[in-house]
Design a protein around this motif. Structure first.
Motif, PDB file in Angstrom:
ATOM      1  N   SER A 182       0.827  -1.197   0.000  1.00 35.54           N
ATOM      2  CA  SER A 182       0.000   0.000   0.000  1.00 35.54           C
ATOM      3  C   SER A 182       0.867   1.255   0.000  1.00 35.54           C
ATOM      4  O   SER A 182       1.847   1.345   0.739  1.00 35.54           O
ATOM      5  N   PRO A 183       0.494   2.251  -0.818  1.00 35.75           N
ATOM      6  CA  PRO A 183       1.239   3.513  -0.826  1.00 35.75           C
ATOM      7  C   PRO A 183       0.862   4.443   0.326  1.00 35.75           C
ATOM      8  O   PRO A 183       1.407   5.529   0.438  1.00 35.75           O
ATOM      9  N   ILE A 184      -0.060   4.008   1.191  1.00 32.18           N
ATOM     10  CA  ILE A 184      -0.440   4.835   2.340  1.00 32.18           C
ATOM     11  C   ILE A 184       0.778   5.044   3.230  1.00 32.18           C
ATOM     12  O   ILE A 184       1.511   4.107   3.538  1.00 32.18           O
ATOM     13  N   VAL A 209       2.784   6.015  -8.339  1.00 33.01           N
ATOM     14  CA  VAL A 209       1.909   4.837  -8.395  1.00 33.01           C
ATOM     15  C   VAL A 209       0.715   5.130  -9.295  1.00 33.01           C
ATOM     16  O   VAL A 209       0.368   4.341 -10.173  1.00 33.01           O
ATOM     17  N   ARG A 210       0.088   6.290  -9.092  1.00 37.85           N
ATOM     18  CA  ARG A 210      -1.057   6.667  -9.923  1.00 37.85           C
ATOM     19  C   ARG A 210      -0.636   6.842 -11.376  1.00 37.85           C
ATOM     20  O   ARG A 210      -1.370   6.464 -12.293  1.00 37.85           O
ATOM     21  N   GLY A 211       0.548   7.411 -11.591  1.00 39.76           N
ATOM     22  CA  GLY A 211       1.046   7.637 -12.943  1.00 39.76           C
ATOM     23  C   GLY A 211       1.277   6.347 -13.712  1.00 39.76           C
ATOM     24  O   GLY A 211       1.184   6.326 -14.932  1.00 39.76           O
ATOM     25  N   LEU A 212       1.573   5.270 -12.984  1.00 38.76           N
ATOM     26  CA  LEU A 212       1.753   3.973 -13.628  1.00 38.76           C
ATOM     27  C   LEU A 212       0.416   3.281 -13.861  1.00 38.76           C
ATOM     28  O   LEU A 212       0.371   2.170 -14.389  1.00 38.76           O
ATOM     29  N   GLY A 213      -0.684   3.915 -13.455  1.00 38.50           N
ATOM     30  CA  GLY A 213      -2.005   3.345 -13.687  1.00 38.50           C
ATOM     31  C   GLY A 213      -2.419   2.324 -12.650  1.00 38.50           C
ATOM     32  O   GLY A 213      -3.321   1.531 -12.894  1.00 38.50           O
ATOM     33  N   LEU A 214      -1.765   2.344 -11.491  1.00 38.30           N
ATOM     34  CA  LEU A 214      -2.089   1.390 -10.434  1.00 38.30           C
ATOM     35  C   LEU A 214      -3.015   2.049  -9.425  1.00 38.30           C
ATOM     36  O   LEU A 214      -2.774   3.174  -8.990  1.00 38.30           O
ATOM     37  N   ARG A 215      -4.080   1.331  -9.047  1.00 34.78           N
ATOM     38  CA  ARG A 215      -5.044   1.889  -8.110  1.00 34.78           C
ATOM     39  C   ARG A 215      -5.099   1.069  -6.826  1.00 34.78           C
ATOM     40  O   ARG A 215      -4.584   1.467  -5.802  1.00 34.78           O
ATOM     41  N   LYS A 216      -5.728  -0.094  -6.895  1.00 36.79           N
ATOM     42  CA  LYS A 216      -5.890  -0.920  -5.701  1.00 36.79           C
ATOM     43  C   LYS A 216      -4.717  -1.884  -5.542  1.00 36.79           C
ATOM     44  O   LYS A 216      -3.959  -2.122  -6.486  1.00 36.79           O
ATOM     45  N   LEU A 217      -4.589  -2.448  -4.356  1.00 32.04           N
ATOM     46  CA  LEU A 217      -3.578  -3.465  -4.112  1.00 32.04           C
ATOM     47  C   LEU A 217      -3.768  -4.620  -5.081  1.00 32.04           C
ATOM     48  O   LEU A 217      -4.900  -5.001  -5.389  1.00 32.04           O
TER      49      LEU A 217
END
Length: 60
Positions: free
Chosen positions: A14-16, A26-34
């Motif tokens: 998690s990026p939290i 993380v968002r720029g790579l198109g990743l959202r959920k775990l």
């Protein structure tokens, strides 16, 4: 790695609690959920983004 010059990346941590710039990467790579997987062009820019957040992702 596949022949069509792409790289698959999976978010495994998690990026939290990480730096804002790392969350933006993380968002720029198109990743959202775990465990979400994103297939991207294998470019030096994408490789740099993966290296920056290597502790959060796994390359498939």
């Amino acid at each position: 790695m596949s022949n069509n010059q792409t790289v698959k990346v999976q978010l495994v941590r998690s990026p939290i609690g990480t730096k804002e710039s790392h969350r933006a990467t993380v968002r720029g790579l198109g990743l959202r959920k775990l465990n979400s997987i994103s297939e991207l062009k294998d470019t030096p820019e994408v490789r740099g983004m993966i290296n920056k957040i290597s502790y959060l992702v796994r390359v498939l």
